[in-house]
Design an enzyme around this catalytic site. Sequence first.
Site, short mmCIF file in Angstrom:
data_model
loop_
_atom_site.label_atom_id
_atom_site.label_comp_id
_atom_site.label_asym_id
_atom_site.label_seq_id
_atom_site.Cartn_x
_atom_site.Cartn_y
_atom_site.Cartn_z
N TYR A 1 -14.15 -12.62 -6.52
CA TYR A 1 -13.52 -12.65 -5.21
C TYR A 1 -14.51 -12.14 -4.14
O TYR A 1 -15.67 -11.89 -4.42
CB TYR A 1 -12.22 -11.87 -5.22
CG TYR A 1 -11.08 -12.58 -5.93
CD1 TYR A 1 -10.79 -13.92 -5.65
CD2 TYR A 1 -10.32 -11.93 -6.90
CE1 TYR A 1 -9.75 -14.58 -6.30
CE2 TYR A 1 -9.28 -12.59 -7.56
CZ TYR A 1 -9.00 -13.91 -7.25
OH TYR A 1 -7.97 -14.56 -7.89
N CYS B 1 -0.48 -18.97 -20.51
CA CYS B 1 -0.01 -18.28 -19.30
C CYS B 1 -0.91 -18.59 -18.11
O CYS B 1 -0.42 -18.83 -16.99
CB CYS B 1 0.11 -16.78 -19.54
SG CYS B 1 -1.40 -15.98 -20.13
#
Length: 372
Positions: free
Chosen positions: A167, A344
């Site tokens: 990020y 997931c």
Amino acid sequence: MYSHLFSELSIQHLTLKNRLTMAPLYLGYAGEGGTVSSMIIDHYRLMAQSGVAMVVVENATVDYPTGSGSDRTLRADTDDNLEGLTALARTIKAEGALACLQINHAGRFAHAAAEPLAPSAVQTFSRLPRALTITEIEGIIEKYADAAKRAQNAGFDMVELHGGTGYLLAQFLSPRTNQRNDEYGGNLENRYRFPLAVVKRVKDRVGTMPVGYRFLADEWLPDGWHLEGACQFAKTLTATDIAYISVMGGTYESFFLPEIVEKSKQEGFMLHLAATVRKAVDVPVIAAGRMATGSFADKAIADGKTDLIGLARVLWADPQWPQKVRDGREDKILHCTPDCKDACMQMVMQGKPAYCARWPAEKVKAWKAKFT
């Protein structure tokens, strides 16, 4: 049993009742537009009831939509969400865990943004982000501080800066994503400038509130950010009075590489990163990455490789993991395994709230009835 795992540890003026923390895990449980939903409240109540000492709430954006990974990324950029964040912090603390909010700007991975922003215009999958101006950089630094203060006002015990997963904070550090030639790019000192400025502004704003750092130790990409440079940055971070360093490896551009997929199947596959960073610093370190068994986790602490254990999918798959380990019932643990091929993660990448493929059919049925 496991005396290291269940011993106390102080982080600045706060005491953790054991060495277990919930590492931040995005599951798509926030409401549309990043609101605090009943689904996310129930999820974090269950995580706090597990017995871990600290729950780190996932990835709350400091700037919506420009800094949001998705439209279901929590928001910490507006007082409109303060009531929900307050309820979330209160829920976690009511169950006996410290509450920490992770704040983040996704940068080039801001999928909620029409035009993602980044240190440099480096292709990100099929999108080309726009390079940030100096004025925009200074504005984002202030947005981190605003979000941290909002977390403090909501009643969180700590705030964590998300410098992992590739990020924005990590994008400024990496030579592959930061190709600037101004004061925020080029040599190491310049590439450090943005994350260090964020840390300083946040700490100035929240005073004595502990500020932790989710730390990218290696991008696992040939031309990227690697462990040697990361250790140098970790030493610099400790001079800012950072509360702890939570170590991880990899980004969205390396997670699905065949060699990384194979590596991630091993227990404690990121422990060596935490152990190397821990040798370089004098603040508590959190290790994560499939820390699946009590014996492995306790030995990691006993051997001085880490101070704390970060449980993410391990805890989500079985929220009774800490109790079962403490009670000597490890044979009853429902383990997160690689057999599901990261089902997931596939769900959240499709914009769907995730459930664990390892859950019994009756639990999945109850989950779907409640949350879909």
